[in-house]
Design a protein around this motif. Structure first.
Motif, PDB file in Angstrom:
ATOM      1  N   ASN A  33      -2.441  -0.658  -6.035  1.00 16.42           N
ATOM      2  CA  ASN A  33      -1.881  -1.410  -7.144  1.00 16.42           C
ATOM      3  C   ASN A  33      -1.143  -0.461  -8.072  1.00 16.42           C
ATOM      4  OD1 ASN A  33      -1.282  -3.165  -9.182  1.00 16.42           O
ATOM      5  ND2 ASN A  33      -3.388  -3.477  -9.852  1.00 16.42           N
ATOM      6  N   LEU A  34       0.189  -0.528  -8.089  1.00 16.49           N
ATOM      7  CA  LEU A  34       0.984   0.353  -8.938  1.00 16.49           C
ATOM      8  C   LEU A  34       1.252  -0.246 -10.313  1.00 16.49           C
ATOM      9  CD1 LEU A  34       3.580   1.589  -6.326  1.00 16.49           C
ATOM     10  CD2 LEU A  34       1.719   2.889  -7.325  1.00 16.49           C
ATOM     11  N   MET A  35       0.786  -1.457 -10.558  1.00 23.56           N
ATOM     12  CA  MET A  35       1.106  -2.146 -11.798  1.00 23.56           C
ATOM     13  C   MET A  35       0.293  -1.662 -13.000  1.00 23.56           C
ATOM     14  SD  MET A  35       3.560  -3.976 -11.248  1.00 23.56           S
ATOM     15  CE  MET A  35       4.473  -4.215  -9.750  1.00 23.56           C
ATOM     16  N   SER A  36      -0.867  -1.091 -12.771  1.00 24.48           N
ATOM     17  CA  SER A  36      -1.670  -0.630 -13.900  1.00 24.48           C
ATOM     18  C   SER A  36      -1.330   0.820 -14.217  1.00 24.48           C
ATOM     19  CB  SER A  36      -3.160  -0.773 -13.588  1.00 24.48           C
ATOM     20  OG  SER A  36      -3.473  -0.013 -12.453  1.00 24.48           O
ATOM     21  N   SER A  37      -1.698   1.258 -15.400  1.00 25.96           N
ATOM     22  CA  SER A  37      -1.386   2.619 -15.818  1.00 25.96           C
ATOM     23  C   SER A  37      -2.652   3.276 -16.346  1.00 25.96           C
ATOM     24  CB  SER A  37      -0.315   2.590 -16.915  1.00 25.96           C
ATOM     25  OG  SER A  37      -0.020   3.896 -17.319  1.00 25.96           O
ATOM     26  N   PRO A  38      -3.142   4.331 -15.789  1.00 24.70           N
ATOM     27  CA  PRO A  38      -2.737   4.953 -14.539  1.00 24.70           C
ATOM     28  C   PRO A  38      -3.217   4.125 -13.349  1.00 24.70           C
ATOM     29  CG  PRO A  38      -4.611   6.124 -15.440  1.00 24.70           C
ATOM     30  CD  PRO A  38      -4.218   5.094 -16.450  1.00 24.70           C
ATOM     31  N   PRO A  39      -2.491   4.181 -12.228  1.00 28.61           N
ATOM     32  CA  PRO A  39      -2.838   3.355 -11.075  1.00 28.61           C
ATOM     33  C   PRO A  39      -4.131   3.817 -10.399  1.00 28.61           C
ATOM     34  CG  PRO A  39      -1.019   4.811 -10.542  1.00 28.61           C
ATOM     35  CD  PRO A  39      -1.277   4.966 -11.999  1.00 28.61           C
ATOM     36  N   PRO A  40      -4.945   2.871  -9.923  1.00 30.33           N
ATOM     37  CA  PRO A  40      -6.165   3.247  -9.206  1.00 30.33           C
ATOM     38  C   PRO A  40      -5.828   3.710  -7.784  1.00 30.33           C
ATOM     39  CG  PRO A  40      -5.964   0.876  -9.307  1.00 30.33           C
ATOM     40  CD  PRO A  40      -4.841   1.439 -10.112  1.00 30.33           C
ATOM     41  N   CYS A  41      -6.325   4.875  -7.400  1.00 31.88           N
ATOM     42  CA  CYS A  41      -6.081   5.420  -6.071  1.00 31.88           C
ATOM     43  C   CYS A  41      -7.416   5.795  -5.450  1.00 31.88           C
ATOM     44  CB  CYS A  41      -5.181   6.651  -6.136  1.00 31.88           C
ATOM     45  SG  CYS A  41      -3.517   6.276  -6.711  1.00 31.88           S
TER      46      CYS A  41
ATOM     47  N   SER B 114       2.244  10.117 -12.749  1.00 32.10           N
ATOM     48  CA  SER B 114       1.823  11.483 -13.074  1.00 32.10           C
ATOM     49  C   SER B 114       0.304  11.627 -13.046  1.00 32.10           C
ATOM     50  CB  SER B 114       2.368  11.888 -14.446  1.00 32.10           C
ATOM     51  OG  SER B 114       1.902  10.992 -15.431  1.00 32.10           O
ATOM     52  N   GLU B 115      -0.421  10.552 -13.388  1.00 32.01           N
ATOM     53  CA  GLU B 115      -1.884  10.568 -13.362  1.00 32.01           C
ATOM     54  C   GLU B 115      -2.383   9.350 -12.587  1.00 32.01           C
ATOM     55  OE1 GLU B 115      -3.045  10.506 -17.468  1.00 32.01           O
ATOM     56  OE2 GLU B 115      -3.180  12.684 -17.538  1.00 32.01           O
ATOM     57  N   VAL B 116      -3.543   9.499 -11.942  1.00 34.59           N
ATOM     58  CA  VAL B 116      -4.143   8.400 -11.195  1.00 34.59           C
ATOM     59  C   VAL B 116      -5.638   8.347 -11.485  1.00 34.59           C
ATOM     60  CG1 VAL B 116      -2.441   8.483  -9.335  1.00 34.59           C
ATOM     61  CG2 VAL B 116      -4.528   9.820  -9.140  1.00 34.59           C
ATOM     62  N   VAL B 117      -6.208   7.140 -11.364  1.00 30.38           N
ATOM     63  CA  VAL B 117      -7.665   6.985 -11.424  1.00 30.38           C
ATOM     64  C   VAL B 117      -8.136   7.139  -9.987  1.00 30.38           C
ATOM     65  CG1 VAL B 117      -9.564   5.435 -11.966  1.00 30.38           C
ATOM     66  CG2 VAL B 117      -7.523   5.428 -13.397  1.00 30.38           C
TER      67      VAL B 117
ATOM     68  N   MET C 120       0.855  -1.166   0.000  1.00 26.39           N
ATOM     69  CA  MET C 120       0.000   0.000   0.000  1.00 26.39           C
ATOM     70  C   MET C 120       0.904   1.232   0.000  1.00 26.39           C
ATOM     71  SD  MET C 120      -2.879   1.168   2.768  1.00 26.39           S
ATOM     72  CE  MET C 120      -3.657  -0.395   2.761  1.00 26.39           C
ATOM     73  N   VAL C 121       0.742   2.083  -1.006  1.00 24.28           N
ATOM     74  CA  VAL C 121       1.549   3.287  -1.154  1.00 24.28           C
ATOM     75  C   VAL C 121       0.655   4.487  -0.867  1.00 24.28           C
ATOM     76  CG1 VAL C 121       3.008   4.580  -2.733  1.00 24.28           C
ATOM     77  CG2 VAL C 121       2.909   2.108  -2.907  1.00 24.28           C
ATOM     78  N   MET C 122       1.196   5.461  -0.114  1.00 26.83           N
ATOM     79  CA  MET C 122       0.375   6.586   0.317  1.00 26.83           C
ATOM     80  C   MET C 122       0.986   7.925  -0.081  1.00 26.83           C
ATOM     81  SD  MET C 122      -0.625   5.304   4.152  1.00 26.83           S
ATOM     82  CE  MET C 122      -0.952   6.941   4.672  1.00 26.83           C
ATOM     83  N   ASN C 123       0.118   8.893  -0.332  1.00 24.86           N
ATOM     84  CA  ASN C 123       0.435  10.306  -0.526  1.00 24.86           C
ATOM     85  C   ASN C 123       1.630  10.551  -1.447  1.00 24.86           C
ATOM     86  OD1 ASN C 123      -1.765  10.946   1.083  1.00 24.86           O
ATOM     87  ND2 ASN C 123      -0.547  10.885   2.938  1.00 24.86           N
ATOM     88  N   GLU C 124       2.695  11.186  -0.951  1.00 24.05           N
ATOM     89  CA  GLU C 124       3.829  11.577  -1.795  1.00 24.05           C
ATOM     90  C   GLU C 124       4.638  10.395  -2.303  1.00 24.05           C
ATOM     91  OE1 GLU C 124       2.977  13.415   0.930  1.00 24.05           O
ATOM     92  OE2 GLU C 124       2.341  15.147  -0.242  1.00 24.05           O
ATOM     93  N   GLN C 125       4.418   9.213  -1.764  1.00 25.60           N
ATOM     94  CA  GLN C 125       5.128   8.023  -2.236  1.00 25.60           C
ATOM     95  C   GLN C 125       4.644   7.604  -3.622  1.00 25.60           C
ATOM     96  OE1 GLN C 125       4.239   5.251   0.879  1.00 25.60           O
ATOM     97  NE2 GLN C 125       5.949   5.927   2.154  1.00 25.60           N
TER      98      GLN C 125
END
Length: 161
Positions: free
Chosen positions: A45-53, A10-13, A1-6
């Protein structure tokens, strides 16, 4: 799980606090929105582009992460460690009883520590007894440590399959 500034994308869902879909948003805009609402921006999940947040109430993300890590440790650890003590001069009936006890513990999901305490000149028989026990337990468990011989004793840890 990655949070905030981590989060480095450049874009997120983005999903809102109530689960509503906010669409594709730039990272800076998502962080600004999180700060305004007093929330954390969390990416699972950082594997998809853009990652879902998603936006999560402040502090809840850390509790979720700790709970997830605790569940992973629990699933990985395998149950409690139970010890079964043997002696090198064990009778066949007693050996069978200890073997059944170890099999039952392994089937219940517990790890078993088989230890043999030898007296006098019985030290050489301790390792042989543990090797025999491991061979008999091959169907229900596997050793996680080698047979550790120290002084006049020997021990081995067995985990369920």
């Amino acid at each position: 799980m990655v949070m905030n500034e981590q989060i480095k994308a450049s874009e997120v869902v983005l999903k809102g606090l109530d689960g509503e879909n906010l669409g594709v948003v730039e990272r800076e805009e998502a962080l600004r929105l999180a700060r305004e609402l007093g929330a954390d921006l969390v990416c699972d999940n950082l594997m998809s582009s853009p990652p879902p947040c998603r936006l999560v109430a402040k502090g809840n993300a850390r509790r979720e992460r700790e709970k997830q890590q605790q569940e992973e440790r629990k699933a990985q650890g395998g149950g409690k460690l139970k010890e079964i003590r043997l002696t090198p001069a064990i009778e066949d009936h007693d050996y069978d009883t200890k073997l059944r006890s170890a099999e039952k513990l392994l089937k219940d999901g517990n790890r078993v520590l088989l230890s043999v305490q030898a007296k006098g000149k019985e030290g050489a028989k301790a390792k042989e007894l543990l090797e025999r026990m491991l061979a008999d337990l091959a169907g229900t468990g596997r050793k996680t440590t080698g047979i550790q011989v120290s002084g006049k004793g020997a021990a081995v840890e067995v985990a369920p399959l």
